[in-house]
Design a protein around this motif. Structure first.
Motif, mmCIF file in Angstrom:
data_model
loop_
_atom_site.group_PDB
_atom_site.id
_atom_site.type_symbol
_atom_site.label_atom_id
_atom_site.label_comp_id
_atom_site.label_asym_id
_atom_site.label_seq_id
_atom_site.Cartn_x
_atom_site.Cartn_y
_atom_site.Cartn_z
ATOM 1 N N LYS A 22 12.599 16.351 -15.804
ATOM 2 C CA LYS A 22 11.104 16.296 -15.741
ATOM 3 C C LYS A 22 10.341 16.919 -15.612
ATOM 4 C CE LYS A 22 8.807 12.785 -17.358
ATOM 5 N NZ LYS A 22 7.440 12.543 -16.928
ATOM 6 N N SER A 93 0.923 15.190 -14.788
ATOM 7 C CA SER A 93 1.175 16.179 -14.329
ATOM 8 C C SER A 93 0.398 17.263 -13.841
ATOM 9 C CB SER A 93 3.346 16.550 -14.411
ATOM 10 O OG SER A 93 3.911 17.236 -13.453
ATOM 11 N N PHE A 160 0.545 6.298 1.169
ATOM 12 C CA PHE A 160 1.199 5.925 0.492
ATOM 13 C C PHE A 160 2.188 7.017 -0.060
ATOM 14 C CE2 PHE A 160 4.169 3.497 -2.176
ATOM 15 C CZ PHE A 160 4.294 3.854 -2.833
ATOM 16 N N ILE A 327 5.664 -0.099 -7.241
ATOM 17 C CA ILE A 327 4.759 0.946 -7.117
ATOM 18 C C ILE A 327 3.396 1.173 -8.546
ATOM 19 C CG2 ILE A 327 5.579 3.325 -7.927
ATOM 20 C CD1 ILE A 327 7.049 2.472 -5.145
ATOM 21 N N LEU A 370 6.535 6.071 -21.705
ATOM 22 C CA LEU A 370 8.168 6.487 -21.691
ATOM 23 C C LEU A 370 9.328 5.647 -21.742
ATOM 24 C CD1 LEU A 370 9.553 9.376 -21.374
ATOM 25 C CD2 LEU A 370 9.084 10.029 -19.379
HETATM 26 C C1 EPZ Z 1 5.705 10.054 -10.306
HETATM 27 O O1 EPZ Z 1 4.549 10.044 -10.839
HETATM 28 C C2 EPZ Z 1 6.243 10.522 -11.373
HETATM 29 N N1 EPZ Z 1 5.897 11.122 -12.619
HETATM 30 C C3 EPZ Z 1 6.452 8.951 -12.324
HETATM 31 O O2 EPZ Z 1 7.931 9.204 -13.005
HETATM 32 C C4 EPZ Z 1 7.231 8.682 -11.256
HETATM 33 O O3 EPZ Z 1 6.935 7.135 -11.055
HETATM 34 C C5 EPZ Z 1 6.380 8.350 -9.885
HETATM 35 O O4 EPZ Z 1 6.250 9.726 -9.562
HETATM 36 C C6 EPZ Z 1 6.407 7.588 -8.996
HETATM 37 O O5 EPZ Z 1 8.032 8.401 -8.706
HETATM 38 C C7 EPZ Z 1 5.725 13.626 -12.491
HETATM 39 O O6 EPZ Z 1 6.197 13.271 -11.740
HETATM 40 C C8 EPZ Z 1 5.502 13.981 -13.658
HETATM 41 P P1 EPZ Z 1 2.968 8.393 -7.026
HETATM 42 P P2 EPZ Z 1 3.015 10.183 -9.635
HETATM 43 O O7 EPZ Z 1 1.925 9.715 -6.882
HETATM 44 O O8 EPZ Z 1 3.009 11.211 -9.060
HETATM 45 C C9 EPZ Z 1 -0.263 5.337 -6.041
HETATM 46 C C10 EPZ Z 1 7.979 8.928 -15.600
HETATM 47 O O9 EPZ Z 1 8.427 8.222 -16.332
HETATM 48 N N2 EPZ Z 1 -1.629 6.535 -6.084
HETATM 49 O O10 EPZ Z 1 3.958 8.283 -6.513
HETATM 50 O O11 EPZ Z 1 2.236 10.032 -10.047
HETATM 51 C C11 EPZ Z 1 0.098 5.331 -8.072
HETATM 52 O O12 EPZ Z 1 -1.056 4.663 -8.343
HETATM 53 C C12 EPZ Z 1 6.667 9.121 -14.145
HETATM 54 O O13 EPZ Z 1 8.901 10.650 -15.584
HETATM 55 C C13 EPZ Z 1 -2.035 6.641 -5.412
HETATM 56 O O14 EPZ Z 1 -3.077 5.549 -5.454
HETATM 57 O O15 EPZ Z 1 3.641 9.097 -8.652
HETATM 58 C C14 EPZ Z 1 1.171 4.707 -8.031
HETATM 59 O O16 EPZ Z 1 0.931 3.404 -7.955
HETATM 60 C C15 EPZ Z 1 5.959 8.070 -14.953
HETATM 61 N N3 EPZ Z 1 -3.559 7.784 -5.529
HETATM 62 C C16 EPZ Z 1 2.070 4.572 -6.688
HETATM 63 O O17 EPZ Z 1 0.828 5.641 -5.661
HETATM 64 C C17 EPZ Z 1 -3.077 8.753 -5.679
HETATM 65 O O18 EPZ Z 1 -3.700 9.516 -4.718
HETATM 66 C C18 EPZ Z 1 2.996 5.821 -6.887
HETATM 67 O O19 EPZ Z 1 2.450 7.181 -7.256
HETATM 68 C C19 EPZ Z 1 -1.782 9.193 -6.310
HETATM 69 C C20 EPZ Z 1 -1.015 8.205 -5.922
#
Ligand code: EPZ
Length: 419
Positions: A22, A93, A160, A327, A370
């Motif tokens: 996905k 996404s 991050f 995370i 999910l």
């Molecule tokens: C992706 O989400 C995945 N989703 C998530 O999977 C997955 O848990 C996550 O990466 C971590 O591996 C998709 O790819 C659609 P991040 P994403 O940006 O991109 C913080 C699932 O169950 N952050 O790496 O949103 C954020 O709040 C889903 O399939 C900021 O603070 O994850 C989090 O604490 C759930 N500011 C951490 O970073 C931002 O601008 C990781 O987020 C962006 C993120």
């Protein structure tokens, strides 16, 4: 919202083929907008988040055709640069269309994305990165208007290793006439898959999968056909189903290196995990043992998306397992539901202490997101009696043919859709 009704304690056997990923298919489909030419994406899973992505593609003016796991996208008729708030809210996404639209038409009008309620999930890193690329961004009344005549490239250091922000920077800079370097990039396999798709279209991206990714912008990209990699989180979910039911299972279409961080948990729990090419066999003991402390980390650390699923396994593993969620700040909502099934779990801030019980009891439980929903299905498979998992539309976001696949393996599970 729909329910799964599960009769627990049935052994599984046979083999299951893992769906396309996905979290790889979603950014790759958005990336077709940046490519700007007809593309065919294979091995797309049949999920509600994929449906949402197709809706966005169509609302932007792309022609889209689907047949089984194949999705044909012709963005040639792209006429719009605005994504409605309703569509933005359907999934996380949707934010990845920002980079794709900037590459394609130099503009985007969006709003904050949706996604599972596992934390605040801000997009500050995305927007700060776009501004560093020279994108002009104004935010008012919930609308985020972005425009950029020319991406200016340069070095972007992420505070991050955000998966989504890494994807957005790649998409925004892939068709620029400069070089962009991402420092502290996310290293997830889904980033590699996105880069491989774009490179198959003529992009020049190096270092994907490492902490430093270099995007040498090109003038144009070409049509391509690409098959999405298998879903590592879904693979772990079927492994967990085997582990809690004392089953031996063949899991097909797996890339072992993608799930190494979780292998050791299964082996410490007493399972034997053997791999041969893209096939994996897991052999599970009658009784599982608690495994070492889990710390969720960015890849190649333990994946946060497997945290709830492995907590369900730990709930019936003899001994104490400590799970630390580093995370997301709200990714323990499944604990209350597991407790309804008799799980013995204590929580202090981001640490959960799971003391495995001999057997969970079937109960009426809610999917809160999910992966929490998937964890409750795993728990129901080994619980005594009937488990009803409610609000399974969350699970539909990430698991295709979940009940059908589990039934084919011998589970007693049926889907009940609310009319
Ligand atoms: C992706 O989400 C995945 N989703 C998530 O999977 C997955 O848990 C996550 O990466 C971590 O591996 C998709 O790819 C659609 P991040 P994403 O940006 O991109 C913080 C699932 O169950 N952050 O790496 O949103 C954020 O709040 C889903 O399939 C900021 O603070 O994850 C989090 O604490 C759930 N500011 C951490 O970073 C931002 O601008 C990781 O987020 C962006 C993120």
């Amino acid at each position: 919202m729909g329910q799964y009704i599960i009769e627990g304690r049935n052994r599984l056997c046979g083999s299951v083929k893992v769906q396309g990923a996905k979290n790889s298919a979603l950014p790759i489909l958005a990336a077709t907008v940046a490519v700007g030419k007809p593309c065919i994406i294979h091995n797309c899973p049949d999920l509600s988040d994929i449906n949402s992505t197709v809706k966005i593609l169509k609302c932007l003016g792309c022609k889209v055709q689907r047949s089984n796991g194949m999705i044909f996208v012709d963005p040639g008729h792209l006429v719009k640069k605005r994504i409605s708030d309703v569509l933005m809210r359907e999934m996380r996404s949707s934010i990845i269309f920002l980079g794709a639209l900037l590459s394609s038409v130099g503009e985007a009008v969006i709003s904050a994305p949706g996604g599972c309620d596992i934390g605040l999930r801000p997009i500050d890193i995305h927007l700060a990165s776009m501004r560093k690329l020279g994108v002009n961004i104004t935010e008012s009344h919930g609308e985020i208007r972005c425009s950029c005549k020319k991406i200016k490239g340069g070095k972007i250091v992420l505070p991050f290793p955000s998966v989504g922000a890494t994807e957005n920077i790649i998409l925004a800079s892939v068709k620029s006439n400069c070089v962009t370097t991402i420092i502290n990039a996310a290293r997830e396999p889904e980033i590699v898959d996105l880069a491989m798709f774009l490179n198959s279209c003529g992009a020049r991206i190096t270092g994907a999968g490492e902490s430093t990714v270099v995007i040498e912008g090109v003038d144009r990209l070409n049509s391509s056909q690409y098959a999405v990699m298998p879903d590592r989180i879904v693979a772990c979910t079927y492994m967990a189903a085997a582990a809690v039911t004392g089953s031996t299972l063949i899991v097909d279409d797996v890339i072992p290196v993608h799930i190494t961080p979780v292998f050791s948990c299964f082996e410490q729990a007493g399972c034997r995990v053997e791999t041969s090419g893209t096939q994996l066999r897991i052999t599970s003991p009658e009784k599982l043992c608690a495994f070492d402390r889990i710390q969720t980390m960015p890849y190649p650390g333990f994946p946060t998306d497997c945290q709830a699923i492995m907590m369900a396994v730990a709930s019936v593993s003899k001994g104490v397992t400590i799970i630390c969620e580093n995370i997301f700040e709200n990714r323990f909502q499944h604990i209350g539901e597991l407790r309804r099934m008799g799980a013995n779990i204590k929580v202090q801030d981001k640490i959960a202490v799971v003391d495995g019980v001999d057997c969970l009891q079937g109960a009426f439980v809610h999917s809160t997101d999910l992966r929490a929903g998937a964890a409750l299905v795993v728990a129901g498979l080994c619980a005594e009696g009937t488990t009803t998992v409610d609000r399974i539309s969350y699970i539909d976001r990430g698991y295709a043919s979940f009940a059908e696949n589990l039934s084919a393996l011998g589970a007693v599970i049926q889907r009940k859709d609310q009319l």
